[in-house]
Design a protein around this motif. Structure first.
Motif, PDB file in Angstrom:
ATOM      1  N   ARG A 217       0.832  -1.206   0.000  1.00 49.08           N
ATOM      2  CA  ARG A 217       0.000   0.000   0.000  1.00 49.08           C
ATOM      3  C   ARG A 217       0.866   1.255   0.000  1.00 49.08           C
ATOM      4  N   HIS A 218       1.963   1.257   0.762  1.00 48.63           N
ATOM      5  CA  HIS A 218       2.838   2.422   0.758  1.00 48.63           C
ATOM      6  C   HIS A 218       3.486   2.595  -0.615  1.00 48.63           C
ATOM      7  N   ASN A 221       1.030   4.080  -2.939  1.00 42.90           N
ATOM      8  CA  ASN A 221       0.813   5.499  -2.665  1.00 42.90           C
ATOM      9  C   ASN A 221       1.956   6.357  -3.197  1.00 42.90           C
ATOM     10  N   SER A 225      -0.519   3.360  -8.775  1.00 45.83           N
ATOM     11  CA  SER A 225      -0.798   1.980  -9.187  1.00 45.83           C
ATOM     12  C   SER A 225      -1.796   1.923 -10.334  1.00 45.83           C
ATOM     13  N   THR A 227      -4.107   4.309 -11.194  1.00 46.32           N
ATOM     14  CA  THR A 227      -5.365   5.052 -11.056  1.00 46.32           C
ATOM     15  C   THR A 227      -5.531   6.079 -12.161  1.00 46.32           C
ATOM     16  N   ASP A 233       2.271   6.383 -13.924  1.00 43.79           N
ATOM     17  CA  ASP A 233       1.479   6.047 -12.745  1.00 43.79           C
ATOM     18  C   ASP A 233       1.274   4.535 -12.607  1.00 43.79           C
TER      19      ASP A 233
END
Length: 319
Positions: A217-218, A221, A225, A227, A233
């Motif tokens: 998750r870090h 962020n 990933s 998005t 990205d």
């Protein structure tokens, strides 16, 4: 000679990651974290998307000619789009592939996207891992051929850099077959060092410096990933994930999924890279049963072709 096994392994892995990741878009948001934490495999069927559809075109193109021939490849992408446009192609690719299919010149069409900047989406990167496996013996050739295939749909330098990065990582994964995998930081640093000055390169360098204990998750962020559906990205995170799990395709897919974002594409990229090294070893049989099957010609390809792609190509020069 081109050893077809790593190429087909990469293609199979890419399709598995694509279909696996796409299936999670239908999970309700309030249920998804718990389902992922418990590693609850989604019910069949798992259909693959445009990621796999375009990778299939690219591999078939290489089998037919041994190198990327952009004019022909652009037409082949457009023909596949017309045949199966329901594969979740992105908005800009609808415009590009319809224009090419109508007889337009791919150079003019791709360069004209987004007020002359071209698309910097992740579509050129999502399909390219098997090409890296194909040309793995020559990393300079990998980069040139990855760029040629990218430009048929994505004119922006970031999209091209993303495709080159994925292809190079897949090639290095193939080279490590039978040996210990390269360390994550070393692999990402080597790939970044072969890229032009782009956000993709910067993202890979940041990824290489993340501590080994960094959570998914870090990392998502920090790196993104998918998005934004862009190459900068998407590619650094997907390659960071693959580079940390090069000995296990299932672990690559599960860990990549934890980043959420553009789940089908990040999983397709990461799985295409890892499978170039591992094949489908360790993949539960029920996953392969759940995944939509690839066209019959894939299973008919000889494990060794008599092409000499390196020599042939060397003689010539959102979503």
């Amino acid at each position: 000679m081109c050893a077809a096994r790593p190429v087909l392994d990469s293609l199979e892995g890419l399709a598995l990651g694509d279909a696996f990741g796409d299936r999670w878009f239908s999970v309700p948001l309030d249920e998804a974290p718990a389902a992922l934490a418990a590693r609850l495999v989604r019910p069949a069927p798992w259909h693959w998307t445009d990621d796999t559809a375009m990778a299939l075109v690219l591999v078939r193109h290489l089998l037919d000619g041994g190198e990327v021939r952009p004019d022909a490849l652009a037409r082949e992408f457009a023909a596949e789009y017309a045949r199966a446009y329901g594969r979740k192609y992105g908005p800009s690719m609808h415009r590009v592939l319809r224009g090419i299919g109508a007889g337009g010149d791919w150079r003019t069409i791709t360069a004209g996207q987004f007020e002359g900047q071209g698309s910097y989406g992740n579509g050129a990167a999502m399909r390219v891992a098997p090409l890296g496996a194909w040309f793995a013996e020559d990393l300079d050739l990998v980069a040139r051929q990855a760029e040629r295939q990218a430009l048929t749909t994505h004119f922006h330098p970031e999209a091209v850099a993303g495709a080159v990065a994925v292809a190079l990582t897949a090639a290095l994964a193939v080279r490590s077959r039978g040996e210990d995998p390269p360390a994550r930081a070393e692999l990402l640093t080597e790939v970044a060092g072969r890229l032009p000055d782009t956000d993709v390169r910067s993202g890979l360098r940041i990824a290489a410096r993340l501590p080994e204990h960094t959570s998914v998750r870090h990392a998502a962020n920090v790196l993104g990933s998918g998005t934004l559906i862009s190459a900068p990205d998407t590619v650094p995170f997907a390659l960071w994930s693959a580079a940390g799990h090069l000995d296990s395709l299932p672990e690559t897919v599960w860990h990549t999924l934890e980043g959420w974002g553009d789940k089908d594409t990040t999983c397709a990229i990461a799985a295409g890279v890892t499978a170039a090294r591992t094949g489908l070893a360790g993949v539960p049989p029920e996953w392969l049963t759940a995944r939509e099957q690839l066209p019959g010609w894939v299973g008919e390809v000889s494990l060794t072709t008599d092409r000499s792609p390196g020599a042939a190509a060397g003689d010539r020069n959102t979503r």
